[in-house]
Design an enzyme around this catalytic site. Structure first.
Site, PDB file in Angstrom:
ATOM      1  N   ASP A 143      21.241 -30.166   2.299  1.00 19.93           N
ATOM      2  CA  ASP A 143      23.360 -30.112   1.911  1.00 19.93           C
ATOM      3  C   ASP A 143      22.747 -30.799   0.278  1.00 19.93           C
ATOM      4  O   ASP A 143      21.778 -31.035  -0.020  1.00 19.93           O
ATOM      5  CB  ASP A 143      23.674 -30.710   2.828  1.00 19.93           C
ATOM      6  CG  ASP A 143      23.266 -32.404   3.592  1.00 19.93           C
ATOM      7  OD1 ASP A 143      22.324 -32.821   2.197  1.00 19.93           O
ATOM      8  OD2 ASP A 143      23.885 -32.965   3.979  1.00 19.93           O
ATOM      9  N   LYS A 144      23.970 -30.693  -0.307  1.00 21.22           N
ATOM     10  CA  LYS A 144      24.390 -30.674  -1.686  1.00 21.22           C
ATOM     11  C   LYS A 144      23.582 -32.587  -2.036  1.00 21.22           C
ATOM     12  O   LYS A 144      22.970 -32.575  -2.722  1.00 21.22           O
ATOM     13  CB  LYS A 144      25.712 -30.695  -2.147  1.00 21.22           C
ATOM     14  CG  LYS A 144      25.824 -31.176  -3.047  1.00 21.22           C
ATOM     15  CD  LYS A 144      27.052 -30.560  -3.887  1.00 21.22           C
ATOM     16  CE  LYS A 144      27.599 -31.232  -4.962  1.00 21.22           C
ATOM     17  NZ  LYS A 144      29.602 -30.821  -5.361  1.00 21.22           N
TER      18      LYS A 144
END
Length: 279
Positions: A143-144
Site C-alpha cells: 500500500d501507499k
C-alpha cells in the site's frame, strides 16, 4: 506333485503379484471427451502465456474487438487456438512470445502500486522509467504507506503461483510500532486476532529491537490479506509507524537503495520458483 487345480480354473497369483481380472461383461465404455493438447489454449490464456497481458486484460481486449487470429477479429473470450501455429495480433500488431523479465524494486513510501492512478498520485512505475515496462505487472502489492521489496514480471504463471496461498511463500516485514510491546501483546499477535469480523494471523512474530518509546517487530505472513499487518495491530490499539517488506521466500531486499530497481539473478529466480511451484 500333481497339480490339484481343477480344470478350467486359473492358477493363484504369486505373492507380490496382482491377480488378473477379466472385465465384467457390459456395454462398451464411452471414450472420454477429447481434451485440448498442451499447445491448445483459450485466446485469453494465449495472450497471458505470451506475456502480453493478464488474462483479465486479455478478455477485455477480446470483447472490445482488439484481438485477431490469422487476420480475423475474435470477440469470443472462450475461443480456443493452437498456440504453436496461431498468428495473434492486437490492434494490427503481431504478438510474439516475450523474454520473461523478473525485477525487484525497493519501493519508497508514498507510491501507489498501480500503473495509472485516477488521483494523479506517483506510482511504482515512476521507478521503472528506464525499463521497458509495457507488459510488466507487480507481483502482489504494497500500500501507499508501505515500503520495501516489490517484484515485477511479465511471467504471469510465475506471478500467480507466487501469490497463491496454497504455495505458502512467506513474506517477511519489519514493522515499527508506537509502543513497547509486552509479552501478552506478542503472544496475541502470534495466536491471531479478529478485525472487522475477519480472523487474521501471522506465521511468526518476533521483537527485533526497542527504543525509549517504540519498537520494531519482525512479522512473517503466508496469507497476504489486504492491509493485514496494520489491521492486526489496529485490533490491539497499536499504530504502525513504518512497514517495510524485507523478504519474499528466500529473496532478500538486501542493500538495494530506495527507488532502485534490479533484475533477479538466476540463483535468486531458481530459489523462488520451487517455492512458488514454478518450473
Amino acid at each position: 506333485m500333481k497339480n490339484s487345480r481343477r480344470p478350467g480354473t486359473k492358477p493363484a497369483a504369486k505373492s507380490g503379484q496382482r491377480p488378473q481380472r477379466n472385465p465384467a461383461p457390459g456395454p462398451a465404455a464411452k471414450a472420454p471427451a477429447k481434451k485440448p493438447d498442451g499447445q491448445r489454449v483459450t485466446l485469453p490464456r494465449a495472450l497471458s502465456k505470451l506475456g502480453y497481458c493478464s488474462r483479465t486484460q486479455a478478455e477485455e481486449l477480446i470483447r472490445n474487438g482488439h484481438v485477431a487470429v490469422g487476420g480475423k477479429t475474435i470477440t469470443d473470450t472462450e475461443a480456443w487456438i493452437d498456440l504453436a501455429t496461431a498468428k495473434i495480433s492486437v490492434d494490427g500488431k503481431a504478438v510474439a512470445a516475450e523474454t520473461f523479465v523478473y525485477l525487484m524494486l525497493n519501493k519508497p513510501r508514498g507510491l501507489v502500486t498501480t500503473r495509472h492512478d485516477p488521483q494523479g498520485r506517483p506510482t511504482v512505475y515512476d521507478c521503472l522509467k528506464d525499463h521497458d515496462n509495457a507488459h510488466l505487472s507487480p507481483v502482489g502489492r504494497l500500500d501507499k504507506a508501505s515500503e520495501g521489496l516489490l517484484l515485477f514480471s511479465n511471467d504471469t504463471q510465475f506471478a500467480n503461483a507466487l501469490l497463491d496461498p496454497k504455495t505458502h511463500v512467506a513474506k517477511t516485514y519489519h514493522v515499527q510500532i508506537d509502543r513497547l510491546p509486552d509479552a501478552a501483546t506478542l503472544e496475541a499477535l502470534r495466536e491471531g486476532v479478529t478485525h472487522d469480523g475477519e480472523f487474521l494471523s501471522a506465521r511468526r512474530v518476533e521483537l527485533l529491537r526497542e527504543g525509549d518509546r517504540n519498537a520494531w517487530l519482525e512479522i512473517e505472513l503466508i496469507e497476504g490479506k489486504n492491509r493485514q499487518i496494520r489491521r492486526m495491530l489496529e485490533s490491539l490499539d497499536i499504530s504502525t509507524l513504518r512497514l517495510v517488506r524485507v523478504a519474499i521466500g528466500e529473496l532478500l531486499l538486501g542493500e538495494l537503495e530506495k527507488g532502485a530497481v534490479r533484475a533477479l539473478t538466476q540463483e535468486e529466480l531458481a530459489a523462488l520458483k520451487p517455492q512458488s511451484g514454478g518450473g
